[in-house]
Design a protein around this motif. Structure first.
Motif, mmCIF file in Angstrom:
data_model
loop_
_atom_site.group_PDB
_atom_site.id
_atom_site.type_symbol
_atom_site.label_atom_id
_atom_site.label_comp_id
_atom_site.label_asym_id
_atom_site.label_seq_id
_atom_site.Cartn_x
_atom_site.Cartn_y
_atom_site.Cartn_z
ATOM 1 N N THR A 22 -83.289 84.390 -67.281
ATOM 2 C CA THR A 22 -83.628 84.504 -65.869
ATOM 3 C C THR A 22 -82.436 85.031 -65.091
ATOM 4 O OG1 THR A 22 -84.953 82.545 -66.125
ATOM 5 C CG2 THR A 22 -84.493 83.223 -63.894
ATOM 6 N N SER A 23 -82.692 86.004 -64.236
ATOM 7 C CA SER A 23 -81.648 86.401 -63.312
ATOM 8 C C SER A 23 -81.754 85.462 -62.119
ATOM 9 C CB SER A 23 -81.866 87.836 -62.861
ATOM 10 O OG SER A 23 -81.004 88.104 -61.791
ATOM 11 N N THR A 24 -80.777 84.581 -61.934
ATOM 12 C CA THR A 24 -80.895 83.585 -60.876
ATOM 13 C C THR A 24 -80.014 83.904 -59.685
ATOM 14 O OG1 THR A 24 -79.278 82.277 -62.045
ATOM 15 C CG2 THR A 24 -81.575 81.663 -62.369
ATOM 16 N N SER A 25 -79.478 85.136 -59.645
ATOM 17 C CA SER A 25 -78.687 85.495 -58.477
ATOM 18 C C SER A 25 -79.545 85.434 -57.238
ATOM 19 C CB SER A 25 -78.158 86.921 -58.630
ATOM 20 O OG SER A 25 -77.673 87.366 -57.383
ATOM 21 N N SER A 26 -79.047 84.801 -56.214
ATOM 22 C CA SER A 26 -79.827 84.709 -54.993
ATOM 23 C C SER A 26 -79.013 85.220 -53.817
ATOM 24 C CB SER A 26 -80.272 83.270 -54.768
ATOM 25 O OG SER A 26 -79.146 82.425 -54.829
ATOM 26 N N THR A 27 -77.942 85.935 -54.130
ATOM 27 C CA THR A 27 -77.086 86.441 -53.075
ATOM 28 C C THR A 27 -77.540 87.827 -52.665
ATOM 29 O OG1 THR A 27 -75.301 85.248 -54.114
ATOM 30 C CG2 THR A 27 -74.687 86.826 -52.426
ATOM 31 N N ALA A 28 -78.015 87.952 -51.473
ATOM 32 C CA ALA A 28 -78.494 89.248 -50.997
ATOM 33 C C ALA A 28 -77.345 90.044 -50.392
ATOM 34 C CB ALA A 28 -79.572 89.033 -49.960
ATOM 35 N N THR A 29 -77.331 91.347 -50.602
ATOM 36 C CA THR A 29 -76.343 92.176 -49.921
ATOM 37 C C THR A 29 -76.909 92.790 -48.648
ATOM 38 O OG1 THR A 29 -76.970 94.027 -51.329
ATOM 39 C CG2 THR A 29 -75.053 92.749 -52.019
ATOM 40 N N ILE A 30 -78.212 92.658 -48.458
ATOM 41 C CA ILE A 30 -78.842 93.089 -47.211
ATOM 42 C C ILE A 30 -78.825 91.881 -46.270
ATOM 43 C CG2 ILE A 30 -81.117 93.661 -46.202
ATOM 44 C CD1 ILE A 30 -80.248 96.043 -47.667
ATOM 45 N N ALA A 31 -78.509 92.101 -45.014
ATOM 46 C CA ALA A 31 -78.535 90.990 -44.059
ATOM 47 C C ALA A 31 -79.985 90.577 -43.822
ATOM 48 C CB ALA A 31 -77.887 91.415 -42.749
ATOM 49 N N LEU A 32 -80.323 89.362 -44.226
ATOM 50 C CA LEU A 32 -81.707 88.907 -44.097
ATOM 51 C C LEU A 32 -81.922 88.262 -42.732
ATOM 52 C CD1 LEU A 32 -82.069 87.317 -47.651
ATOM 53 C CD2 LEU A 32 -82.906 89.541 -46.897
ATOM 54 N N ALA A 33 -83.154 88.320 -42.263
ATOM 55 C CA ALA A 33 -83.478 87.762 -40.942
ATOM 56 C C ALA A 33 -83.231 86.255 -40.926
ATOM 57 C CB ALA A 33 -84.939 88.045 -40.632
ATOM 58 N N ASN A 34 -82.811 85.738 -39.784
ATOM 59 C CA ASN A 34 -82.702 84.287 -39.632
ATOM 60 C C ASN A 34 -83.977 83.803 -38.960
ATOM 61 O OD1 ASN A 34 -82.075 81.672 -39.303
ATOM 62 N ND2 ASN A 34 -80.194 81.982 -38.119
ATOM 63 N N THR A 35 -84.929 83.401 -39.780
ATOM 64 C CA THR A 35 -86.252 83.058 -39.242
ATOM 65 C C THR A 35 -86.400 81.571 -38.971
ATOM 66 O OG1 THR A 35 -87.073 82.754 -41.482
ATOM 67 C CG2 THR A 35 -87.327 84.957 -40.518
ATOM 68 N N GLY A 36 -85.410 80.788 -39.393
ATOM 69 C CA GLY A 36 -85.526 79.342 -39.214
ATOM 70 C C GLY A 36 -86.278 78.661 -40.354
ATOM 71 N N LEU A 37 -86.840 79.456 -41.254
ATOM 72 C CA LEU A 37 -87.546 78.857 -42.392
ATOM 73 C C LEU A 37 -86.514 78.373 -43.415
ATOM 74 C CD1 LEU A 37 -90.398 81.472 -42.952
ATOM 75 C CD2 LEU A 37 -90.660 79.109 -42.152
#
Ligand SMILES: Cc1cc2nc3c(=O)[nH]c(=O)nc-3n(C[C@H](O)[C@H](O)[C@H](O)COP(=O)(O)OP(=O)(O)OC[C@H]3O[C@@H](n4cnc5c(N)ncnc54)[C@H](O)[C@@H]3O)c2cc1C
Length: 451
Positions: A22-37
């Motif tokens: 499994t690739s378990t990397s969860s670090t995004a290089t794109i700035a993700l929205a802060n939706t509060g979820l």
């Protein structure tokens, strides 16, 4: 921010956290929205046109607090779109292969190598064929289609002697090799199943590409016989009538309304009943049966069927509420089905699968936040069809939600009136500019889907 909350909702389920494949990397290089979820888990099953798009946009629009896991058995995705061009040698399969790495490195999608074998809607879990159990808040199923044993043929025949090549891969290369080995005067027979099937213009496009290749490389005497179980051409009728009667006249013979097709994989003898009830027999050198297909997992006893999600009248597809693509089956709560596996009023096509994934992802993000789906979703679709090795046509439509289904809303001239669909627009002519545009459209669609 992207990493925050990612592990909050992760259940310590069997074989799941420690799986080295499994690739378990969860670090995004794109700035993700802060939706509060925070701490929400979405599992996406199937990394094809629909599933890759859903995984990407769930992260983009849901933000770092939505953990998205994509379950898919294959290491790379092989696009069926453009795969007819493998048959005339202008592309090879490698040029249609796409990695899913960007989903992980750019958006932080977790990828799990495996196949779903069971869905437990009550427990909100899926079980993979290696017994891994994964929990979800929302489940997105995008498993594409599987192909029936039909016309006297079995899966082994498709793999070795009479390829359908309706999911690109080794069968496409096998069919290419068979076509390349044909000689002047040989006969290529293909069949088209009753609609709905994957890619409505695709079979007619294939007939044109093969006919063009045979007459330009083998000589004028080859024949392409198209046995259609439908009563008429199912898409781009003007284009294909022109192509069959003029551009490829004398090579393509189009036979609508056939039934009782029987194929001998060894001798390549094809038998069918024509529209007026006569039994016909054709000796072919290459047979390409595009056999009836259905949502993957919908065969009796398989996982989608066991979960009761194959609730179309014929039991072959998953019927959905098109505002969210949530299943309408009794046990379908929090389970969404997108792409070719779903029955939603729009055609089974890759561009449409991409659009369905976006409507579904948007709805899931809204639902996870306690809201409701967009009440007026819109989708668009384009389909390009090569007619020769250097010319193409196209078909386009915009779909709009209306009275429970998606209807064609406008096509550039005509618009939906009082809920009555307009027709999809066909290119005015078959030409080289369309062929060039086809390449741009394909690259753009794949970039949006997989990177
Ligand atoms: C010759 C041809 C030409 C075409 N041309 C066009 C075109 O011009 N334009 C267009 O829009 N469309 C075209 N299409 C149609 C397009 O390819 C399909 O509509 C599209 O691929 C559907 O996307 P999907 O995600 O539903 O299925 P797929 O893309 O097939 O993806 C399904 C994925 O699910 C995975 N999967 C299956 N079972 C499981 C399981 N149990 N667990 C986990 N994963 C699973 C599979 O490995 C696969 O990766 C064409 C198709 C063909 C055959």
């Amino acid at each position: 921010m992207a990493a925050g909350g990612l592990t909050a909702g992760l259940l310590p389920l069997k074989g799941w956290a420690d799986d080295e494949s499994t690739s378990t990397s969860s670090t995004a290089t794109i700035a993700l929205a802060n939706t509060g979820l925070v701490g929400k888990r979405v599992v996406v099953v199937g990394g094809g046109m629909a599933g890759m798009t859903a995984a990407k946009y769930l992260r983009l629009w849901g933000g770092g607090g939505v953990q998205v896991t994509l379950v898919e058995p294959d290491t790379v995705y092989t696009s069926s779109i453009m795969s007819n061009l493998v048959l005339n040698g202008s592309r090879n399969i490698t040029s249609l292969q796409f990695k899913r790495d960007a989903l992980t490195t750019r958006y932080g999608v977790i990828r799990k190598t495996g196949s779903v074998a069971a869905v437990n809607a009550a427990a909100k879990t899926v079980t993979l064929s290696d017994s891994t159990v994964m929990g979800y808040d929302r489940l997105v199923l995008a498993p594409g289609v599987t192909f029936d044993d039909a016309y006297g043929l079995a899966q082994a025949d498709y793999e070795t002697r009479t390829p359908h090549a309706w999911r690109a891969g080794a069968q496409t290369t096998l069919l290419r090799n068979q076509v390349a080995a044909m000689r002047d005067g040989d006969v290529f027979v293909m069949t088209i199943p009753k609609a709905p099937y994957r890619c409505p213009p695709g079979p007619y496009e294939r007939a044109c590409v093969v006919a063009d290749y045979l007459k330009t490389t083998k000589g004028p005497n080859c024949k392409v016989i198209v046995l259609d179980e439908n009563l008429s051409i199912q898409a781009e009728r003007h284009t294909f009538e022109l192509a069959f009667s003029q551009i490829h006249a004398g090579v393509i013979r189009y036979v609508p309304g056939v039934s009782n097709i029987a194929i001998d994989a060894g001798s390549k003898v094809v038998t069918y009943v024509d529209q007026v009830g006569g039994t016909q027999v054709v000796q072919a050198q290459v047979v390409n049966p595009i056999v009836p297909h259905r949502a993957t997992g919908s065969t009796p006893g398989s996982w989608l069927a066991n979960a009761g999600l194959n609730n179309s009248i014929d039991g072959r597809w998953a019927t959905v509420d098109v505002l969210s693509f949530e299943s309408t089956a009794a046990g379908g709560k929090d389970i969404h089905v997108i792409g070719d596996a779903s029955s939603c009023g729009m055609p089974k096509a890759g561009h449409v699968a991409n659009q369905e994934a976006k409507i579904c992802s948007d709805a899931i993000v809204r639902l996870l936040a306690g809201g409701l789906p967009d009440p007026q979703p819109v989708a668009n679709s384009a389909c390009f069809s090569p007619i020769t090795a250097s010319t193409a046509s196209w078909l386009t439509a915009v779909y709009q939600y209306d009275g429970g289904t998606m209807k064609i809303a406008s096509n550039g001239g005509q618009t939906m009136i009082n809920g009555t669909s307009a027709a999809a627009t066909e290119a005015a002519s078959i030409n080289g500019d369309n062929f060039e545009d086809m390449g741009t459209w394909f690259n753009t669609l794949m970039r949006d889907t997989a990177s």
